[in-house]
Scaffold this active site. Structure first.
Site, PDB file in Angstrom:
ATOM      1  N   ASP A   1     -12.593 129.882  84.263  1.00 20.57           N
ATOM      2  CA  ASP A   1     -13.257 129.960  82.960  1.00 20.57           C
ATOM      3  C   ASP A   1     -12.202 129.910  81.869  1.00 20.57           C
ATOM      4  O   ASP A   1     -11.261 130.713  81.879  1.00 20.57           O
ATOM      5  CB  ASP A   1     -14.023 131.277  82.823  1.00 20.57           C
ATOM      6  CG  ASP A   1     -15.296 131.271  83.651  1.00 20.57           C
ATOM      7  OD1 ASP A   1     -15.683 130.196  84.130  1.00 20.57           O
ATOM      8  OD2 ASP A   1     -15.895 132.349  83.820  1.00 20.57           O
TER       9      ASP A   1
ATOM     10  N   ASP B   1     -27.969 125.969  87.085  1.00 19.96           N
ATOM     11  CA  ASP B   1     -27.976 127.421  87.318  1.00 19.96           C
ATOM     12  C   ASP B   1     -29.380 127.821  87.741  1.00 19.96           C
ATOM     13  O   ASP B   1     -30.351 127.548  87.025  1.00 19.96           O
ATOM     14  CB  ASP B   1     -27.577 128.171  86.039  1.00 19.96           C
ATOM     15  CG  ASP B   1     -26.134 127.892  85.638  1.00 19.96           C
ATOM     16  OD1 ASP B   1     -25.346 127.463  86.521  1.00 19.96           O
ATOM     17  OD2 ASP B   1     -25.789 128.078  84.464  1.00 19.96           O
TER      18      ASP B   1
END
Lengths: 206, 250
Positions: B11, B130
């Protein structure tokens, strides 16, 4: 200087970054004179065969590359660049290639595996050459078409339902179906091997 | 035969790797290039960078990061997060990305998948999905999982592949962070309906989890973040274990 042929195909800059990393003097160019004068010529390529030939033709590079090969200057084609070295391709209709290695480029037959072949596959040596180090090593592939050619031009291959040539050679003309610039240390080593072959003019194994 | 891929995910926030990566030999623990080089050394097969930066201004730095990483690290790079249009895709590819992952924008503008695939080729368009199970149904979530939709994830997987996605990166929100193993049923269901590579994400905790998702769901790659970053598992541990179970890895 190694000339990387610049003809508006995808991601040639990653190849340049790999050569820079290895300290190989190189230039991204579509200048005919520079390509003819280069110590070695690298033909990259991502995308479709037909469009790539059109772009080469537009820059009058088809004849230039044929001259380069005839002058015995080493040529390394990578991925689509390798496929362009052959006589023809069936991608989006029959298209003539550079004709520097005998064979045709055909769709990978459906053997139940996903197409494109995308990922790391394991090479095995078909015949001895300075690229022997690739034996048993994985390299990174992204392609839907493969070179159907004579076994005497195959240096190494991978299994993907059928035998797929991974390194091909016809004297001073060499092709890699995988991306050496995306194949970690193994790929960098293969680029170094090519550089060494250029320096020592060692293309005798094939 | 293709090797199954082990993929660390990083990330990135405003140019820095956010979750603390604690490899002892790094001089700068937040530097994406240094971390990427370390993962290459460890034998990672691919890297995924997710830009979690909220502002567009900072987003431009992502292209600079890709430029820098791809000058030092020579393996496939997938970049996701904040990809809204063809210009975003082009900028990242030009900077050195091999694949670009589209998530929320694919839901709000499915045409983007088609446009991206036509312009740059299916192989570089990854659609990230997701997924959270709600009342027995796998539903698509967007905006980092914050927004629920009523889109069926299995149907959505089919749809995005039809539109030109060359790969799917499927995160199970139910499993994410649990270290409880991957959501095998989800990947089995998706693998049944699509014919492009599937990357499983969410739930990796121990080496057996990787073996299980490769053997039971036949996914092409397995992604993990914290277990690798915090050194709980090494790439090599995972590869040795799955290889022992008969799965082909590099």
């Amino acid at each position: 200087m190694f000339a990387i042929v610049d003809y508006d195909t995808g991601n040639t800059r990653n190849l340049k970054k790999a050569l820079n990393y290895l300290g190989i003097d190189n230039e991204l160019t579509d200048d005919k004179e520079k390509i003819l004068q280069a110590e070695a010529v690298i033909l990259p390529g991502v995308g479709a065969f037909k469009a790539a030939m059109v772009e080469l033709e537009k820059r009058d590079l088809v004849n230039t590359l044929k001259k380069v090969a005839a002058n015995k200057t080493p040529i390394l084609g990578i991925c689509l660049g390798m496929q362009l070295l052959f006589d023809s391709s069936q991608e989006y209709g029959l298209t003539n290639g550079l004709g520097l290695i005998t064979g045709s480029v055909e769709q990978i037959p459906d053997t139940g595996l996903k197409i494109p072949q995308m990922g790391w596959n394991q090479n095995r040596i078909i015949q001895n050459s300075p690229f022997n180090g690739v034996n048993g090593q994985f390299t990174y592939f992204v392609h839907s078409y493969y070179a159907n050619c004579d076994r005497r031009n195959i240096i190494s291959a991978v299994d993907y339902g059928i035998l797929i040539p991974s390194i091909v050679q016809n004297k001073n003309v060499i092709g890699m179906q995988f991306h050496p610039e995306k194949s970690g240390d193994v790929g960098l080593e293969l680029l170094k091997t090519f550089q060494k072959m250029v320096k020592t003019n060692d293309f005798s194994s094939n | 035969m293709l090797a199954k891929r082990i993929i660390p995910c990083l990330d990135v926030d405003d140019g820095r790797v956010k979750k603390g990566v604690n490899f002892v030999n790094l001089t700068d623990v937040g530097d994406p290039t240094e971390i990427a080089a370390e993962y290459q050394k460890q034998g990672a097969d691919e890297l995924v960078f997710l830009d979690i930066t909220a502002t567009n201004e900072h987003r431009k730095t992502m292209a600079d990061i890709v430029e820098s990483v791809s000058s030092q690290v020579f393996m496939p790079l997938t970049i996701g997060g904040g990809v809204h249009d063809v210009t975003d895709i082009q900028r990242l590819l030009k900077a050195g990305a091999d694949k670009v992952a589209i998530n929320s924008a694919a839901v709000s503008d499915p045409e983007l998948i088609t446009k991206g695939a036509e312009k740059f080729g299916n192989q570089c368009i990854v659609v990230a999905i997701d997924v959270k199970k709600t009342a027995g149904k796998y539903l698509v979530h967007t905006h980092g999982g914050k927004n629920a939709t009523d889109i069926d994830a299995i149907e959505w997987a089919k749809e995005v592949v039809k539109r030109g996605a060359g790969e799917l990166l499927i995160t199970s929100m139910d499993k994410d962070g649990t270290k409880d193993g991957f959501d095998i049923e989800l990947y089995q269901a998706i693998n049944e309906v699509v014919n492009v590579p599937i990357i499983a994400s969410g739930g990796a905790g121990k080496v057996e989890d990787f073996t299980e998702v490769f053997e039971e769901a036949d996914v092409d790659g397995a992604l993990a973040a914290s277990v690798f970053h915090f050194g709980e598992l090494s790439i090599d541990d995972v590869k040795q274990a799955v290889r022992k179970a008969g799965v082909v890895v590099r």
